[in-house]
Design an enzyme around this catalytic site. Structure first.
Site, PDB file in Angstrom:
ATOM      1  N   GLY A  48      45.166 -61.172  22.914  1.00 36.81           N
ATOM      2  CA  GLY A  48      45.571 -62.302  23.744  1.00 36.81           C
ATOM      3  C   GLY A  48      46.960 -62.080  24.325  1.00 36.81           C
ATOM      4  CG  LEU A  49      50.518 -64.247  27.015  1.00 31.48           C
ATOM      5  CD1 LEU A  49      50.808 -62.903  27.663  1.00 31.48           C
ATOM      6  CD2 LEU A  49      50.496 -65.331  28.063  1.00 31.48           C
ATOM      7  CG  HIS A  50      50.166 -59.666  21.642  1.00 34.65           C
ATOM      8  ND1 HIS A  50      51.073 -58.685  21.391  1.00 34.65           N
ATOM      9  CD2 HIS A  50      49.196 -59.099  22.402  1.00 34.65           C
ATOM     10  CE1 HIS A  50      50.670 -57.547  21.962  1.00 34.65           C
ATOM     11  NE2 HIS A  50      49.531 -57.793  22.579  1.00 34.65           N
ATOM     12  CB  ALA A  51      55.302 -61.005  20.293  1.00 38.48           C
ATOM     13  CB  ALA A  81      54.794 -63.360  25.413  1.00 41.75           C
TER      14      ALA A  81
END
Length: 85
Positions: A13-16, A19
């Site tokens: 997903g849109l992880h660290a 991001a």
């Protein structure tokens, strides 16, 4: 205002990592760039806001840009999402 929708393909997903890269990329523009998912929005220049959206793989996000350089900003964001998320 310009916008596009994108389906997240990164298995995490849109992880660290992406991001953080998104915040850095969005900071290059004067336009206000927002990411919306699941009825919630966050400014793309706010790391904790983006992380708080908890975007998972397969989710669809809407990215919008509004301001003086919105055309360039939305084009850069679309390229960023395709390459990193």
């Amino acid at each position: 205002m310009k916008s596009f929708e994108y389906r997240v393909t990164d298995p995490m997903g849109l992880h660290a990592r992406p991001a953080g890269m998104l915040v850095k990329e969005a900071g290059k523009f004067s336009s206000v760039i927002k990411v919306t998912s699941g009825g919630r929005s966050a400014e793309a220049t706010r790391l904790f806001g983006i992380m708080g959206l908890a975007v998972k793989c397969g989710a669809t996000v809407t990215v919008s840009a509004e301001g003086a350089d919105e055309d360039e900003a939305i084009a850069a964001m679309e390229t960023f999402f395709k390459e990193n998320v």
